[in-house]
Design a protein around this motif. Structure first.
Motif, PDB file in Angstrom:
ATOM      1  N   PHE A 102       0.459  -1.238  -0.439  1.00  0.00           N
ATOM      2  CA  PHE A 102      -0.249  -0.123  -0.352  1.00  0.00           C
ATOM      3  C   PHE A 102       0.928   1.011  -0.030  1.00  0.00           C
ATOM      4  CE2 PHE A 102      -3.192  -3.061   2.028  1.00  0.00           C
ATOM      5  CZ  PHE A 102      -4.085  -2.910   1.293  1.00  0.00           C
ATOM      6  N   GLY A 103       0.588   2.171  -0.816  1.00  0.00           N
ATOM      7  CA  GLY A 103       1.380   3.106  -0.438  1.00  0.00           C
ATOM      8  C   GLY A 103       0.768   4.529  -0.107  1.00  0.00           C
ATOM      9  N   VAL A 104      -0.390   4.323   1.137  1.00  0.00           N
ATOM     10  CA  VAL A 104      -1.198   5.720   1.648  1.00  0.00           C
ATOM     11  C   VAL A 104      -0.991   5.255   3.135  1.00  0.00           C
ATOM     12  CG1 VAL A 104      -3.025   5.975   2.138  1.00  0.00           C
ATOM     13  CG2 VAL A 104      -3.345   6.106   0.077  1.00  0.00           C
ATOM     14  N   GLU A 105      -0.130   6.404   3.236  1.00  0.00           N
ATOM     15  CA  GLU A 105       0.922   6.525   4.800  1.00  0.00           C
ATOM     16  C   GLU A 105      -0.212   6.592   5.957  1.00  0.00           C
ATOM     17  OE1 GLU A 105       3.051   8.989   7.693  1.00  0.00           O
ATOM     18  OE2 GLU A 105       2.322  10.221   6.122  1.00  0.00           O
ATOM     19  N   GLU A 106      -1.860   6.539   5.840  1.00  0.00           N
ATOM     20  CA  GLU A 106      -2.159   5.909   7.097  1.00  0.00           C
ATOM     21  C   GLU A 106      -2.437   4.493   6.678  1.00  0.00           C
ATOM     22  OE1 GLU A 106      -4.469   7.841   9.654  1.00  0.00           O
ATOM     23  OE2 GLU A 106      -2.310   7.964   9.594  1.00  0.00           O
ATOM     24  N   ILE A 107      -3.202   3.551   5.873  1.00  0.00           N
ATOM     25  CA  ILE A 107      -2.982   2.167   6.140  1.00  0.00           C
ATOM     26  C   ILE A 107      -2.032   1.287   6.093  1.00  0.00           C
ATOM     27  CG2 ILE A 107      -3.679   0.393   4.269  1.00  0.00           C
ATOM     28  CD1 ILE A 107      -4.309   1.815   2.181  1.00  0.00           C
ATOM     29  N   ASN A 108      -0.257   1.581   6.270  1.00  0.00           N
ATOM     30  CA  ASN A 108       0.303   1.034   6.536  1.00  0.00           C
ATOM     31  C   ASN A 108       0.494   1.753   7.709  1.00  0.00           C
ATOM     32  OD1 ASN A 108       1.880   0.450   4.120  1.00  0.00           O
ATOM     33  ND2 ASN A 108       2.220   2.292   3.434  1.00  0.00           N
ATOM     34  N   LYS A 109      -0.427   2.808   8.325  1.00  0.00           N
ATOM     35  CA  LYS A 109       0.048   3.268  10.398  1.00  0.00           C
ATOM     36  C   LYS A 109      -0.597   1.611  10.649  1.00  0.00           C
ATOM     37  CE  LYS A 109       2.289   7.477  10.631  1.00  0.00           C
ATOM     38  NZ  LYS A 109       1.624   8.773  10.713  1.00  0.00           N
ATOM     39  N   TYR A 110      -2.168   1.993   9.756  1.00  0.00           N
ATOM     40  CA  TYR A 110      -3.121   0.811  10.364  1.00  0.00           C
ATOM     41  C   TYR A 110      -2.944  -0.739  11.006  1.00  0.00           C
ATOM     42  CZ  TYR A 110      -7.818  -0.614  12.051  1.00  0.00           C
ATOM     43  OH  TYR A 110      -8.558  -1.222  11.871  1.00  0.00           O
ATOM     44  N   LEU A 111      -1.826  -0.746   9.015  1.00  0.00           N
ATOM     45  CA  LEU A 111      -1.765  -2.190   9.350  1.00  0.00           C
ATOM     46  C   LEU A 111      -1.111  -2.927  10.735  1.00  0.00           C
ATOM     47  CD1 LEU A 111      -2.943  -3.060   5.676  1.00  0.00           C
ATOM     48  CD2 LEU A 111      -4.055  -3.389   7.788  1.00  0.00           C
ATOM     49  N   LEU A 112       0.320  -2.037  10.803  1.00  0.00           N
ATOM     50  CA  LEU A 112       1.455  -2.480  11.850  1.00  0.00           C
ATOM     51  C   LEU A 112       0.913  -2.583  13.417  1.00  0.00           C
ATOM     52  CD1 LEU A 112       3.774   0.394  11.178  1.00  0.00           C
ATOM     53  CD2 LEU A 112       3.839  -2.459   9.904  1.00  0.00           C
ATOM     54  N   PRO A 113       0.873  -3.968  14.223  1.00  0.00           N
ATOM     55  CA  PRO A 113       0.767  -4.681  14.652  1.00  0.00           C
ATOM     56  C   PRO A 113       1.371  -3.304  16.128  1.00  0.00           C
ATOM     57  CG  PRO A 113       1.810  -6.355  14.380  1.00  0.00           C
ATOM     58  CD  PRO A 113       2.080  -4.846  13.178  1.00  0.00           C
ATOM     59  N   ARG A 114       0.298  -3.123  16.869  1.00  0.00           N
ATOM     60  CA  ARG A 114       1.104  -1.920  17.602  1.00  0.00           C
ATOM     61  C   ARG A 114       0.919  -2.429  19.312  1.00  0.00           C
ATOM     62  NH1 ARG A 114       1.333   1.891  14.336  1.00  0.00           N
ATOM     63  NH2 ARG A 114       2.329   2.908  16.155  1.00  0.00           N
ATOM     64  N   GLU A 115       2.242  -2.457  19.169  1.00  0.00           N
ATOM     65  CA  GLU A 115       2.799  -3.272  20.744  1.00  0.00           C
ATOM     66  C   GLU A 115       2.945  -1.965  21.756  1.00  0.00           C
ATOM     67  OE1 GLU A 115       7.173  -3.864  21.039  1.00  0.00           O
ATOM     68  OE2 GLU A 115       7.192  -5.011  19.430  1.00  0.00           O
ATOM     69  N   HIS A 116       1.993  -3.197  22.528  1.00  0.00           N
ATOM     70  CA  HIS A 116       1.398  -1.931  24.206  1.00  0.00           C
ATOM     71  C   HIS A 116       2.974  -1.608  25.286  1.00  0.00           C
ATOM     72  CE1 HIS A 116      -1.871  -6.043  23.923  1.00  0.00           C
ATOM     73  NE2 HIS A 116      -2.416  -4.428  23.457  1.00  0.00           N
ATOM     74  N   ARG A 117       2.518  -0.715  25.404  1.00  0.00           N
ATOM     75  CA  ARG A 117       3.445   0.692  26.260  1.00  0.00           C
ATOM     76  C   ARG A 117       3.489  -0.278  27.926  1.00  0.00           C
ATOM     77  NH1 ARG A 117       4.725   5.411  24.468  1.00  0.00           N
ATOM     78  NH2 ARG A 117       4.648   6.190  26.505  1.00  0.00           N
ATOM     79  N   LEU A 118       3.871  -1.833  27.690  1.00  0.00           N
ATOM     80  CA  LEU A 118       4.354  -2.403  29.239  1.00  0.00           C
ATOM     81  C   LEU A 118       5.511  -2.878  29.608  1.00  0.00           C
ATOM     82  CD1 LEU A 118       0.833  -4.630  28.689  1.00  0.00           C
ATOM     83  CD2 LEU A 118       0.964  -2.449  30.059  1.00  0.00           C
ATOM     84  N   GLU A 119       6.050  -2.993  30.385  1.00  0.00           N
ATOM     85  CA  GLU A 119       6.993  -4.202  30.312  1.00  0.00           C
ATOM     86  C   GLU A 119       8.006  -5.074  29.678  1.00  0.00           C
ATOM     87  OE1 GLU A 119       7.513  -5.119  35.056  1.00  0.00           O
ATOM     88  OE2 GLU A 119       7.439  -3.045  35.485  1.00  0.00           O
ATOM     89  N   PRO A 120       7.931  -4.997  29.179  1.00  0.00           N
ATOM     90  CA  PRO A 120       8.689  -6.199  28.056  1.00  0.00           C
ATOM     91  C   PRO A 120       8.622  -7.708  29.175  1.00  0.00           C
ATOM     92  CG  PRO A 120      11.170  -5.156  28.663  1.00  0.00           C
ATOM     93  CD  PRO A 120       9.664  -4.138  29.878  1.00  0.00           C
ATOM     94  N   GLY A 121       7.894  -8.649  28.320  1.00  0.00           N
ATOM     95  CA  GLY A 121       7.236  -9.871  28.511  1.00  0.00           C
ATOM     96  C   GLY A 121       5.491  -9.677  29.079  1.00  0.00           C
ATOM     97  N   LYS A 122       5.331  -8.107  29.636  1.00  0.00           N
ATOM     98  CA  LYS A 122       4.099  -8.233  30.302  1.00  0.00           C
ATOM     99  C   LYS A 122       2.946  -7.957  29.868  1.00  0.00           C
ATOM    100  CE  LYS A 122       2.064  -6.038  34.198  1.00  0.00           C
ATOM    101  NZ  LYS A 122       2.108  -4.481  34.881  1.00  0.00           N
ATOM    102  N   LYS A 123       2.129  -8.829  29.866  1.00  0.00           N
ATOM    103  CA  LYS A 123       0.625  -8.806  29.037  1.00  0.00           C
ATOM    104  C   LYS A 123      -0.322  -7.881  29.191  1.00  0.00           C
ATOM    105  CE  LYS A 123       1.592 -13.625  26.736  1.00  0.00           C
ATOM    106  NZ  LYS A 123       1.357 -14.756  26.508  1.00  0.00           N
TER     107      LYS A 123
END
Length: 335
Positions: A1-22
């Motif tokens: 995809f060439g549209v920036e918003e699509i690429n941003k949307y499709l990327l997995p968004r990692e949670h802002r937690l300590e490493p390994g914490k769910k």
């Protein structure tokens, strides 16, 4: 995809937690979902849909979004823009007034409809010299369903033998099949303006109305009547957990156009959300006479209890098409 918003949307968004914490859902990232058709047959349309200015007003392109939905790009991606409201939006009518009143037309964006107000949708006058047909209003399913004080007023209250040959059932008769108060919540998956939900509300049953805007503002009309619209395509799994609904009703949706395997997927999903003892109300399914046995197989395979079951000629087709109506009860199926 060439549209920036699509690429941003499709990327997995990692949670802002300590490493390994769910997080509380048991994951460490959120993975967005879009249908396969978004990246194949509808790629150009999806790029057009996601090409907007972040934080600004969204384009007035709901018709493009609905086109994506019905062609398999479902669910649609979220967008970071502001939905446009009608220019002169008015306060809706109070709950005790809204069920059977034509809403204020200023509460709808009419740009993409043939009719530009509710009076046009509800009226029977020819438009611009055309014949008195639903095509002049921009849609053909339930061509009179915006006529709240005429056609809609008697639906599911009386049976019109001249048009249905008893393919219609009354709500009072269906609710009487179960002990009083046992049917409480459900879904109406139909093409309509919420009248089924309005009538069920009068019996203290809460119904969510699932439909698309097929040439007219069906979802806005349902909401302005004080009912709950669910904007949902035929492709999508119902957003309810297993064994939770008391009743599921459908009319003007399941007809002889539908592919057999697609019908199979739909019925099994409806079965999933109905609780044991819940009712499936098939309301005036119609198809060519020679196809009726093939279609009935899919309803029979669920092994539901038959409370009501009618197969009758569709009078306006000289016996070449048949109506099928039924009220069926889901079995307990204990483990």
């Amino acid at each position: 995809f060439g549209v920036e918003e699509i690429n941003k949307y499709l990327l997995p968004r990692e949670h802002r937690l300590e490493p390994g914490k769910k997080n509380f859902m048991g994951g460490n990232a959120t993975f967005p979902s879009v249908g396969l058709a978004c990246a194949t047959s509808m790629k150009a349309e999806l790029e057009q849909y996601m090409d907007y200015d972040v934080g600004d007003y969204c384009p007035d392109d709901w018709t493009l979004g609905q086109k994506l939905l019905v062609h398999g790009c479902d669910p649609l991606p979220r967008r970071r823009c502001l939905a446009r409201a009608p220019q002169l939006y008015q306060k809706p009518l109070a709950a005790n007034e809204s069920l059977w009143r034509i809403p204020d037309s200023r509460n709808v964006r009419w740009n993409n409809y043939k009719c530009k107000n509710f009076e046009c949708l509800a009226g029977n006058k020819p438009k611009n010299g055309t014949s008195n047909s639903s095509s002049s209003k921009g849609f053909y399913k339930c061509s009179e369903c915006f006529d709240l004080l005429g056609y809609e007023k008697s639906r599911w209250v009386t049976v019109n033998l001249s048009t249905s040959t008893a393919a219609d059932f009354r709500i009072s008769d269906v609710l009487a099949l179960k002990p009083a108060g046992e049917i409480r919540i459900g879904v109406d998956f139909s093409v309509g303006t919420g009248t089924f939900a309005a009538r069920m509300k009068e019996h203290n049953v809460t119904i969510i109305s699932a439909t698309l805007n097929l040439g007219a503002p069906f979802n806005e009309m349902i909401a302005l009547r004080g009912l709950v619209p669910l904007y949902l395509s035929v492709n999508q799994r119902l957003p309810f957990f297993d064994n939770t609904l008391d009743i599921l009703h459908t009319t003007l949706f399941l007809d002889g156009w539908i592919d057999h395997i697609l019908l199979d997927y739909i019925l099994f999903d409806w079965d999933r959300v109905l609780r044991p003892g819940g009712l499936l109300w098939i309301d005036r399914f119609f198809c060519p006479k020679q196809d009726i046995d093939d279609y009935l197989y899919f309803f029979l395979q669920l092994h539901y209890k038959k409370h009501l079951w009618v197969v009758t000629p569709k009078l306006d087709k000289d016996g070449k098409e048949l109506f099928f109506s039924a009220v069926l009860e889901k079995p307990p199926r204990p483990f």
